[in-house]
Design a protein around this motif. Structure first.
Motif, PDB file in Angstrom:
ATOM      1  N   LEU A  98       0.827  -1.210   0.000  1.00 11.09           N
ATOM      2  CA  LEU A  98       0.000   0.000   0.000  1.00 11.09           C
ATOM      3  C   LEU A  98       0.862   1.261   0.000  1.00 11.09           C
ATOM      4  O   LEU A  98       0.517   2.264  -0.638  1.00 11.09           O
ATOM      5  N   GLU A  99       1.977   1.226   0.705  1.00  8.66           N
ATOM      6  CA  GLU A  99       2.882   2.376   0.717  1.00  8.66           C
ATOM      7  C   GLU A  99       3.467   2.621  -0.677  1.00  8.66           C
ATOM      8  O   GLU A  99       3.616   3.766  -1.112  1.00  8.66           O
ATOM      9  N   LYS A 115      -6.487   4.909  -1.859  1.00 12.19           N
ATOM     10  CA  LYS A 115      -7.121   5.316  -0.601  1.00 12.19           C
ATOM     11  C   LYS A 115      -8.177   4.300  -0.184  1.00 12.19           C
ATOM     12  O   LYS A 115      -8.285   3.947   0.999  1.00 12.19           O
ATOM     13  N   LEU A 116      -8.929   3.775  -1.151  1.00  9.66           N
ATOM     14  CA  LEU A 116      -9.932   2.748  -0.856  1.00  9.66           C
ATOM     15  C   LEU A 116      -9.264   1.485  -0.311  1.00  9.66           C
ATOM     16  O   LEU A 116      -9.722   0.904   0.683  1.00  9.66           O
ATOM     17  N   ALA A 117      -8.180   1.059  -0.941  1.00  6.97           N
ATOM     18  CA  ALA A 117      -7.457  -0.131  -0.472  1.00  6.97           C
ATOM     19  C   ALA A 117      -6.902   0.079   0.933  1.00  6.97           C
ATOM     20  O   ALA A 117      -6.951  -0.822   1.778  1.00  6.97           O
ATOM     21  N   GLN A 118      -6.374   1.277   1.205  1.00  9.56           N
ATOM     22  CA  GLN A 118      -5.843   1.572   2.541  1.00  9.56           C
ATOM     23  C   GLN A 118      -6.944   1.490   3.600  1.00  9.56           C
ATOM     24  O   GLN A 118      -6.727   0.953   4.694  1.00  9.56           O
ATOM     25  N   LEU A 119      -8.119   2.030   3.271  1.00 10.79           N
ATOM     26  CA  LEU A 119      -9.233   1.988   4.225  1.00 10.79           C
ATOM     27  C   LEU A 119      -9.723   0.558   4.439  1.00 10.79           C
ATOM     28  O   LEU A 119     -10.101   0.185   5.554  1.00 10.79           O
ATOM     29  N   ARG A 120      -9.723  -0.244   3.377  1.00  7.97           N
ATOM     30  CA  ARG A 120     -10.113  -1.649   3.519  1.00  7.97           C
ATOM     31  C   ARG A 120      -9.123  -2.383   4.439  1.00  7.97           C
ATOM     32  O   ARG A 120      -9.508  -3.217   5.247  1.00  7.97           O
ATOM     33  N   TYR A 121      -7.853  -2.060   4.279  1.00  8.41           N
ATOM     34  CA  TYR A 121      -6.818  -2.645   5.137  1.00  8.41           C
ATOM     35  C   TYR A 121      -7.086  -2.260   6.588  1.00  8.41           C
ATOM     36  O   TYR A 121      -7.047  -3.100   7.492  1.00  8.41           O
ATOM     37  N   ASP A 122      -7.368  -0.970   6.825  1.00  4.99           N
ATOM     38  CA  ASP A 122      -7.642  -0.501   8.186  1.00  4.99           C
ATOM     39  C   ASP A 122      -8.926  -1.108   8.741  1.00  4.99           C
ATOM     40  O   ASP A 122      -8.993  -1.440   9.929  1.00  4.99           O
ATOM     41  N   MET A 123      -9.929  -1.264   7.879  1.00  6.21           N
ATOM     42  CA  MET A 123     -11.222  -1.757   8.347  1.00  6.21           C
ATOM     43  C   MET A 123     -11.120  -3.166   8.938  1.00  6.21           C
ATOM     44  O   MET A 123     -11.719  -3.467   9.964  1.00  6.21           O
ATOM     45  N   THR A 124     -10.332  -4.031   8.278  1.00  4.92           N
ATOM     46  CA  THR A 124     -10.207  -5.405   8.756  1.00  4.92           C
ATOM     47  C   THR A 124      -9.467  -5.479  10.094  1.00  4.92           C
ATOM     48  O   THR A 124      -9.516  -6.494  10.772  1.00  4.92           O
ATOM     49  N   ARG A 125      -8.781  -4.388  10.443  1.00  6.99           N
ATOM     50  CA  ARG A 125      -7.957  -4.394  11.660  1.00  6.99           C
ATOM     51  C   ARG A 125      -8.446  -3.404  12.713  1.00  6.99           C
ATOM     52  O   ARG A 125      -7.875  -3.317  13.797  1.00  6.99           O
ATOM     53  N   ALA A 126      -9.506  -2.662  12.391  1.00  6.85           N
ATOM     54  CA  ALA A 126      -9.896  -1.519  13.212  1.00  6.85           C
ATOM     55  C   ALA A 126     -10.120  -1.849  14.679  1.00  6.85           C
ATOM     56  O   ALA A 126      -9.490  -1.262  15.559  1.00  6.85           O
ATOM     57  N   ARG A 127     -11.026  -2.772  14.967  1.00  4.94           N
ATOM     58  CA  ARG A 127     -11.373  -3.048  16.361  1.00  4.94           C
ATOM     59  C   ARG A 127     -10.168  -3.527  17.165  1.00  4.94           C
ATOM     60  O   ARG A 127      -9.907  -3.034  18.259  1.00  4.94           O
ATOM     61  N   GLU A 128      -9.437  -4.466  16.584  1.00 12.70           N
ATOM     62  CA  GLU A 128      -8.279  -5.011  17.309  1.00 12.70           C
ATOM     63  C   GLU A 128      -7.193  -3.960  17.481  1.00 12.70           C
ATOM     64  O   GLU A 128      -6.551  -3.869  18.524  1.00 12.70           O
ATOM     65  N   SER A 129      -7.006  -3.126  16.457  1.00 13.65           N
ATOM     66  CA  SER A 129      -5.987  -2.079  16.536  1.00 13.65           C
ATOM     67  C   SER A 129      -6.304  -1.063  17.628  1.00 13.65           C
ATOM     68  O   SER A 129      -5.430  -0.611  18.357  1.00 13.65           O
ATOM     69  N   VAL A 130      -7.585  -0.682  17.714  1.00 14.35           N
ATOM     70  CA  VAL A 130      -8.004   0.272  18.749  1.00 14.35           C
ATOM     71  C   VAL A 130      -7.773  -0.320  20.129  1.00 14.35           C
ATOM     72  O   VAL A 130      -7.251   0.334  21.033  1.00 14.35           O
ATOM     73  N   TYR A 250      -9.168  -7.556  -1.553  1.00 19.28           N
ATOM     74  CA  TYR A 250      -9.652  -6.183  -1.456  1.00 19.28           C
ATOM     75  C   TYR A 250      -8.796  -5.228  -2.300  1.00 19.28           C
ATOM     76  O   TYR A 250      -9.276  -4.199  -2.764  1.00 19.28           O
ATOM     77  N   MET A 251      -7.501  -5.571  -2.498  1.00 15.66           N
ATOM     78  CA  MET A 251      -6.662  -4.726  -3.345  1.00 15.66           C
ATOM     79  C   MET A 251      -7.053  -4.895  -4.810  1.00 15.66           C
ATOM     80  O   MET A 251      -7.117  -3.920  -5.567  1.00 15.66           O
ATOM     81  N   ALA A 254     -10.160  -2.994  -5.322  1.00 18.39           N
ATOM     82  CA  ALA A 254      -9.946  -1.542  -5.390  1.00 18.39           C
ATOM     83  C   ALA A 254      -9.523  -1.114  -6.791  1.00 18.39           C
ATOM     84  O   ALA A 254      -9.866  -0.028  -7.251  1.00 18.39           O
ATOM     85  N   PHE A 255      -8.787  -1.988  -7.482  1.00 18.10           N
ATOM     86  CA  PHE A 255      -8.321  -1.688  -8.838  1.00 18.10           C
ATOM     87  C   PHE A 255      -9.263  -2.240  -9.912  1.00 18.10           C
ATOM     88  O   PHE A 255      -8.903  -2.298 -11.087  1.00 18.10           O
ATOM     89  N   LYS A 256     -10.456  -2.623  -9.498  1.00 13.15           N
ATOM     90  CA  LYS A 256     -11.377  -3.285 -10.425  1.00 13.15           C
ATOM     91  C   LYS A 256     -11.681  -2.423 -11.644  1.00 13.15           C
ATOM     92  O   LYS A 256     -11.739  -2.914 -12.775  1.00 13.15           O
TER      93      LYS A 256
END
Length: 367
Positions: A98-99, A115-130, A250-251, A254-256
């Motif tokens: 992603l970087e 940006k969509l791919a980055q948010l999808r990456y964050d979404m799958t990890r959001a609860r645990e990351s918080v 998801y990546m 995002a490029f679909k």
């Protein structure tokens, strides 16, 4: 000039894996100071065993790197646990890709896709990351701070929805372009293949363009389209984003809007770097075909372009193609995009497959 960030790379003890991981690190702007290898990178607690994690800590204490690059997908708990031991930010393979995407994106569409791919990456990890970030400070750990998990997740979902709507407009725009091409009777050829296989060099050679090329990965992130002549017949040639192994769904999604051009192309030139060792060629071909099949491209539309024969020779190229089991398709051609070797023959083959097949079908229909 931006200084490279210093990193320790953890990857598999396999030459192909080491080479690819090092290329990814370089493309993302990291200078790898030390490579640490481990056969198993998916162990439950740290990704590696506790002993290997302690070994990395000793190296990190000495080298003082900015980042630990981990050549696998890590769960938030694994990244957190490893960072807890080594006291350095840990970036996994997905986040590293992603970087690179973020650095290379140049068009509005590709920036939206990233940006969509980055948010999808964050979404799958959001609860645990918080949960983990609130448990204690960790180096560079997602930077979530004091967000409540539900609020953070809701914010991501809203932003994902907005970006999807933006990309839907691009999909509509592309469909209008395809409809216009169909009205004009224009056929299209898409270039596809593993990143760094030489797609853009081939695109330049066939079109006379000067698109940026580089040995590094993911030089092309957005589709370029140019008209080319095939002995009097005009077609459109499209260059697309390169593939890479372990690219998550998801990546690809995002490029679909970019990659779906493969579904509509009358011909797909699958560019293969045939100069690499046979086992690497096999691995990269399998990864490329996996993505192509996601877009339901039939085998009958694929031409296998064995590129970089200037580095290896035609006989070697055909020998590897035989080992890969693709010679039976009879749509295999060795070329060198760099020197121009066999490019006229490639044009002839493309024209034959596009127009002579069409001609035969017209004659059958009219008889």
């Amino acid at each position: 000039m931006t200084l490279s960030k210093r990193a320790i790379l953890i990857t598999y003890p396999v030459e192909q894996a080491i080479g690819e991981a090092a290329s990814l690190a370089d493309a993302a702007g990291y200078k790898v100071e030390k490579i640490v290898t481990q056969k198993n990178l998916t162990r439950s607690r740290y990704g590696v065993g506790r002993g290997k994690a302690e070994e990395v800590k000793v190296i990190a204490d000495k080298l003082k790197p900015d980042t630990i690059l981990f050549d696998e997908v890590l769960k938030p708990t694994q990244a957190y646990n490893l960072a807890s031991v080594v006291k350095v930010e840990v970036i996994d393979r997905e986040r590293l890709i992603l970087e690179i995407f973020e650095r290379r994106a140049s068009t509005t569409e590709s920036k939206t896709q990233i940006k969509l791919a980055q948010l999808r990456y964050d979404m799958t990890r959001a609860r645990e990351s918080v949960r983990l970030s609130s448990a204690g400070e960790q180096p560079g750990f997602y930077g979530i701070g004091k967000y409540e998990a539900d609020a953070y997740l809701l914010d991501i979902k809203r932003r994902v929805s907005a970006l999807k709507k933006k990309l839907e407009k691009e999909v509509t725009k592309r469909q209008l372009h395809r409809n216009q091409r169909a009205k004009e009777g224009l056929m299209s050829i898409s270039l596809a293949g593993y990143t760094s296989a030489g797609k853009t060099t081939l695109f330049n050679a066939l079109t006379g363009e000067g698109k940026t090329t580089a040995a590094s990965v993911f030089t092309t992130l957005s589709t370029a389209t140019r008209a080319v002549g095939l002995q009097g017949d005009k077609v459109l040639l499209l260059d697309t984003v390169g593939f890479i192994s372990k690219l998550p769904a998801y990546m690809i999604d995002a490029f679909k809007s970019t990659l779906e051009e493969l579904s509509y192309a009358e011909l797909v030139l699958l560019v293969i770097d045939i100069s690499e060792p046979a086992h690497e060629v096999r691995h990269k071909l399998a990864s490329s075909l996996e993505v192509i099949r996601e877009f339901e491209v039939p085998e009958s539309r694929i031409v296998y372009v064995l590129n970089k024969v200037d580095k290896t020779g035609v006989d070697d190229a055909f020998e590897k193609a035989g080992q890969l089991g693709i010679l039976s398709s009879k749509r295999v051609i060795p070329v060198s995009a760099k020197t121009g070797f066999n490019l006229d023959q490639l044009r002839d083959l493309a024209r034959s497959l596009l127009f002579e097949t069409e001609k035969v079908q017209d004659e059958i229909g009219g008889s």
